[in-house]
Structures are given as structure tokens and as C-alpha cells.
Design an enzyme around this catalytic site. Structure first.
Site, PDB file in Angstrom:
ATOM      1  N   GLN A  40       0.783  -1.223  -0.011  1.00  0.00           N
ATOM      2  CA  GLN A  40      -0.145   0.125   0.013  1.00  0.00           C
ATOM      3  C   GLN A  40       0.921   1.170  -0.137  1.00  0.00           C
ATOM      4  O   GLN A  40       0.483   2.225  -0.637  1.00  0.00           O
ATOM      5  CB  GLN A  40      -0.809   0.099   1.267  1.00  0.00           C
ATOM      6  CG  GLN A  40      -2.274   0.745   1.001  1.00  0.00           C
ATOM      7  CD  GLN A  40      -3.196   0.106  -0.074  1.00  0.00           C
ATOM      8  OE1 GLN A  40      -3.287  -0.919  -0.258  1.00  0.00           O
ATOM      9  NE2 GLN A  40      -3.735   1.036  -0.832  1.00  0.00           N
ATOM     10  N   HIS A  58       2.120   2.935  -3.381  1.00  0.00           N
ATOM     11  CA  HIS A  58       1.198   3.710  -4.070  1.00  0.00           C
ATOM     12  C   HIS A  58       1.972   5.106  -4.193  1.00  0.00           C
ATOM     13  O   HIS A  58       1.738   5.847  -5.119  1.00  0.00           O
ATOM     14  CB  HIS A  58      -0.121   3.783  -3.792  1.00  0.00           C
ATOM     15  CG  HIS A  58      -0.917   2.562  -4.371  1.00  0.00           C
ATOM     16  ND1 HIS A  58      -1.310   2.694  -5.687  1.00  0.00           N
ATOM     17  CD2 HIS A  58      -1.571   1.639  -3.751  1.00  0.00           C
ATOM     18  CE1 HIS A  58      -1.988   1.351  -5.905  1.00  0.00           C
ATOM     19  NE2 HIS A  58      -1.871   0.639  -4.668  1.00  0.00           N
ATOM     20  N   GLU A 112     -10.384   2.625   3.535  1.00  0.00           N
ATOM     21  CA  GLU A 112     -10.394   2.345   1.959  1.00  0.00           C
ATOM     22  C   GLU A 112     -10.390   0.953   2.037  1.00  0.00           C
ATOM     23  O   GLU A 112     -11.294   0.332   1.361  1.00  0.00           O
ATOM     24  CB  GLU A 112      -9.686   3.036   1.150  1.00  0.00           C
ATOM     25  CG  GLU A 112      -9.816   2.836  -0.140  1.00  0.00           C
ATOM     26  CD  GLU A 112      -8.433   3.315  -0.813  1.00  0.00           C
ATOM     27  OE1 GLU A 112      -8.719   3.289  -2.351  1.00  0.00           O
ATOM     28  OE2 GLU A 112      -7.322   3.621  -0.351  1.00  0.00           O
ATOM     29  N   HIS A 113      -9.225   0.406   2.329  1.00  0.00           N
ATOM     30  CA  HIS A 113      -9.036  -1.095   2.317  1.00  0.00           C
ATOM     31  C   HIS A 113      -8.946  -1.604   3.769  1.00  0.00           C
ATOM     32  O   HIS A 113      -7.929  -0.921   4.518  1.00  0.00           O
ATOM     33  CB  HIS A 113      -7.982  -1.483   1.738  1.00  0.00           C
ATOM     34  CG  HIS A 113      -7.799  -1.006   0.194  1.00  0.00           C
ATOM     35  ND1 HIS A 113      -7.153   0.112   0.135  1.00  0.00           N
ATOM     36  CD2 HIS A 113      -8.168  -1.539  -0.940  1.00  0.00           C
ATOM     37  CE1 HIS A 113      -7.152   0.435  -1.337  1.00  0.00           C
ATOM     38  NE2 HIS A 113      -7.638  -0.441  -1.998  1.00  0.00           N
ATOM     39  N   ASP A 154      -7.104  -5.018  -6.189  1.00  0.00           N
ATOM     40  CA  ASP A 154      -6.806  -4.021  -6.970  1.00  0.00           C
ATOM     41  C   ASP A 154      -6.772  -4.329  -8.462  1.00  0.00           C
ATOM     42  O   ASP A 154      -7.032  -3.522  -9.400  1.00  0.00           O
ATOM     43  CB  ASP A 154      -5.280  -3.553  -6.847  1.00  0.00           C
ATOM     44  CG  ASP A 154      -5.030  -2.793  -5.741  1.00  0.00           C
ATOM     45  OD1 ASP A 154      -6.037  -2.102  -4.890  1.00  0.00           O
ATOM     46  OD2 ASP A 154      -3.790  -2.568  -5.115  1.00  0.00           O
ATOM     47  N   HIS A 200     -53.277  21.848  -4.935  1.00  0.00           N
ATOM     48  CA  HIS A 200     -53.052  20.638  -4.828  1.00  0.00           C
ATOM     49  C   HIS A 200     -54.338  19.665  -4.707  1.00  0.00           C
ATOM     50  O   HIS A 200     -54.750  18.800  -5.275  1.00  0.00           O
ATOM     51  CB  HIS A 200     -51.979  20.078  -3.449  1.00  0.00           C
ATOM     52  CG  HIS A 200     -50.766  20.645  -3.966  1.00  0.00           C
ATOM     53  ND1 HIS A 200     -50.223  21.720  -4.257  1.00  0.00           N
ATOM     54  CD2 HIS A 200     -49.371  19.873  -3.840  1.00  0.00           C
ATOM     55  CE1 HIS A 200     -48.922  21.800  -4.491  1.00  0.00           C
ATOM     56  NE2 HIS A 200     -48.500  20.638  -4.191  1.00  0.00           N
TER      57      HIS A 200
END
Length: 431
Positions: A261, A264, A329-330, A363, A422
Site C-alpha cells: 500500500q 502507491h 478504504e481497504h 486492485d 393541490h
């Protein structure tokens, strides 16, 4: 050694967890101010502004904003066979998962003579952003394009930054992935200018209805600025992983997944949550072995030093509460009875269960989507799915008898709201 946070007492509230645990400090509001003139320029000058922004920010002027069809075909022809095979299988798996997300129309008879049907209708045109700065992401082409295609979107445009090393065109492997998916409309445009191009439209590019895909803080800022002009998916910040692990976990696996991770981005957040001091110590030893041996060791080391940490907790239950509070996120689960623990997770973009489901599987080839909510937004947002490219339309049908049966209640509510017209619009049908 990863920084350690001792949370073995009472588990803090979610807001405190998010304050204590590491994430890169990204100020999107400041970036909005930076991209506002760029977006306004694209709105006013169209293609000329996009080309000028490419020269300014990417250091190259594309020969044309739209990538020619023959360039897409040539990129596909030149694609490495192993990469072609991997992309083909990724497309197959991702189609299977996202096709299963499609919803059939549902008709509900709410009372005799009155029916409401819920239909899911695809938007007409979408813009799909694929990053191409530090790393080219052909997998992000798959993750954006496949759900849009499965949703039934008729018009798709992909945007990816021009590159000096490719003559002002996007990265060849991104172009090849587009060709494999049958995408014919690809633009050499990145950053905020690409988002504005998609949202406002230019001479070469008609405007889109929805924009999706990850990008840097300027892409995120442009999405925030133009939300309402165009529909957007969740704002994506720096990537992140949390690993909930107990004493049964394999320290080599945990260390490798933290490194993967961190690879990245120097701003990537990497968190180990464990009740085992022994595991934390063993992971530190493994990082000492593995980080120097990895290709992007400088980037990894910067990420782990800046946004890497171990949260020590009392037990797995407390660890689960911390993971939910951080809303990663993960989220990987490396515990005894990992599936049962994973079933209790409430807040995560995607959950990876056990030793043999690392984040890189998601991924690339799990079939799940890797465009996921970051920065704690998993508490309220979901990963990219077919539903991002569809709208729910409600269709109401009613007989005269059905309307007559409910007319007194409409009269009561219309009167309470002082909306007499209405009430009249119902009564005129029943006289």
C-alpha cells in the site's frame, strides 16, 4: 519501526480515532481555490484552455486532445501478451461482479388501483478519469469502464494525462486497455482541466452527465467545485489500508501488505491494528528486511514514516471498533475465524478476508471495484458500482377508484400545508 499508539484502554469515540490515527493532511478547500481559475478558463475558452493547461501542468502540448483511433489500435497491438491476458481476465471477472449489481424494475401495489414502479435508468454520457502521473493504472480503466458499460451507458469518454515520453498522449498501456474494452473516445487531458472539460464540454468533447475515477488532490478539488454542474462519485484522497491482525497472523504477509500500500504514494496511510505486541514486534523486524529490498523503497519508507502506525488494542473486538472508527478504504482481516470477524465490519470501502485475499487481489483481479472511498468517507460512501451510472425513476400509476379512495387524505394534508390547488387538482378529477 512503525509508530505505536496504545489504545488498550477504553476504545475512543470514532471522531477521536480519526484524530489519533495517521492520515495525510490534504486540504481540498485550498486546492479548490487553486483549480477555480483553471476550470473557469476551460469553461470560457474550451479546448484552447485545456491545451494551455497541459503545457503548464504536464509539460507537453498534446498533438490533439482526442486520441486518434489508429493510436488506440496500435497500442492494443503492441501490448505485452502477459499484460493483455491479465487485463482480459480482469475484465471478465469485473463484468461478472458488476453485472450481478443490476436491478430489475420493482412494482409495488401500495393500495388497490395504485402502483409505484421503481426503475433504474442509465445516464446518457459519462466521463471516466484514469490517473497517469507517478504510475499508469490500466486497472483503473477496467474499474471505471466495466460498471458504466454494464449499467447500460451509451456514451463513454476516458480522460488521462498527456505524457512527455509518449508524444503528448496518455500512457500506451492505458490506451491499450481502452481499446480492449471497446472505448473509442479517449482524451489526452488530466488534472482539473480534464474534469472541467468533461463537465462543461468543449468543441472536441460534448459534456458528460457523471464523472468518476480517482485522481490527485486537484482532480478531487475540481470534482468538488463542479459538483452540481455534473454528477461525481466520491472524493478520492490518498490511498490507505488498515490490517486487523491477532497473534495467529503471519508477520511476513502483514509487512508485505503494508509495503504494497505504501508503494502507491508517499502520502499513503498504513495502519496495523493488533492486540499482540509480539506480532507488532515481528512486523517491525519484517519491515526492516522487506523495505530495503523493494523497488520503490524511498517512497515506501516515506509513507511508513509519515502515515504508518501500529494501534495496540485490548482484543480483536476492540480492534474491530478501532477499524470501524477509522473507516479504511481497504481493511484486511488476519485473525482467527477471519470470516466471522469480517462479517461484523460496518465501515470499510472493501474488506479482504484471511491470508490469501491481499489488497492487490482487489486492485487487479478479484472482480470487485478498486475505486473506493478514502479519508474516513467509508462511513457514508461506497465503492464505485453500477449504481453510480444509473438513476432511480419512480413511475406512479393510479385508477380513478384508487384516487377517490385516497382523496380525503390528500385534502387533509394539502389543507395542512395550505396548498389548496393541490387538493383542487385531485377533486377536479372526481366531480
Amino acid at each position: 519501526m512503525l509508530r505505536r499508539l496504545d489504545l488498550r484502554g477504553a476504545v475512543p469515540a470514532a471522531a477521536e480515532i480519526r484524530r489519533l490515527l495517521p492520515r495525510a493532511d490534504v486540504d481540498v478547500d485550498v486546492a479548490v481555490d487553486a483549480v477555480r481559475p483553471v476550470c473557469a478558463d476551460v469553461r470560457d475558452r474550451g479546448d484552447a484552455a485545456v491545451l494551455a493547461a497541459a503545457e503548464r501542468f504536464d509539460g507537453v502540448r498534446p498533438p490533439s486532445l482526442r486520441v486518434p483511433a489508429q493510436v488506440l489500435a496500435a497500442a492494443a497491438d503492441a501490448l505485452d501478451p502477459a499484460v493483455r491476458d491479465a487485463l482480459t481476465e480482469a475484465i471478465r471477472r469485473t463484468r461478472l461482479v458488476h453485472r450481478a449489481q443490476l436491478r430489475e424494475p420493482v412494482a409495488i401495489e401500495v393500495a388497490p388501483g395504485t402502483t409505484v414502479t421503481q426503475r433504474w435508468v442509465p445516464v446518457e454520457r459519462v466521463g471516466l478519469y484514469v490517473p497517469g502521473g507517478r504510475v499508469a493504472y490500466p486497472s483503473s480503466v477496467v474499474m471505471n469502464v466495466v460498471p458504466a458499460q454494464e449499467a447500460g451507458v451509451g456514451s463513454l469518454a476516458v480522460f488521462s494525462p498527456p505524457q512527455k515520453d509518449n508524444g503528448g498522449l496518455p500512457h500506451p498501456v492505458i490506451l491499450a486497455a481502452c481499446a480492449l474494452l471497446g472505448v473509442e473516445e479517449v482524451y489526452a487531458a488530466g488534472g482539473a482541466q480534464a474534469v472541467a472539460m468533461a463537465a462543461y464540454g468543449t468543441t472536441s468533447c460534448p459534456p458528460v452527465d457523471v464523472i468518476t475515477g480517482p485522481g490527485n488532490v486537484y482532480v478531487t478539488a475540481a470534482k468538488r467545485l463542479l459538483r452540481g454542474v455534473v454528477g461525481v462519485d466520491a472524493e478520492a484522497g490518498p490511498t490507505e489500508v488498515a490490517i486487523l491482525a491477532d497473534a495467529t497472523a503471519d508477520q511476513a504477509f502483514v509487512a508485505a501488505d503494508l509495503i504494497a500500500q505504501a508503494e502507491h504514494d508517499p502520502m499513503a496511510a498504513c495502519l496495523l491494528i493488533t492486540p499482540s505486541v509480539e506480532l507488532a514486534d515481528a512486523v517491525d523486524v519484517e519491515l526492516g528486511k522487506q523495505v530495503p529490498a523493494t523497488r520503490h523503497r524511498e517512497r515506501v519508507a516515506e509513507s511508513l514514516a509519515g502515515q504508518g502506525a501500529v494501534a495496540l488494542v485490548a482484543d480483536v473486538d476492540a480492534g474491530l471498533a478501532v477499524a470501524d472508527g477509522w473507516a479504511a478504504e481497504h481493511l484486511e482481516i488476519h485473525t482467527a475465524d477471519a470470516a466471522a470477524v469480517a462479517a461484523r465490519v460496518r465501515h470499510a470501502g472493501a474488506v479482504f478476508v484471511g491470508d490469501y485475499a491481499p489488497v492487490p487481489l482487489g486492485d487487479y483481479l478479484a472482480g470487485s471495484n478498486h475505486v473506493l472511498p478514502t479519508g474516513g468517507t467509508a462511513r457514508h460512501s461506497s465503492g464505485l458500482a453500477v449504481t453510480a451510472f444509473q438513476r432511480q425513476v419512480q413511475v406512479v400509476e393510479c385508477t380513478r377508484e384508487g384516487l377517490a379512495a385516497v382523496a380525503p387524505r390528500i385534502a387533509a394534508l394539502g389543507g395542512a400545508e395550505d396548498l389548496t390547488a393541490h387538493v383542487d387538482a385531485v377533486e377536479v378529477r372526481l366531480r
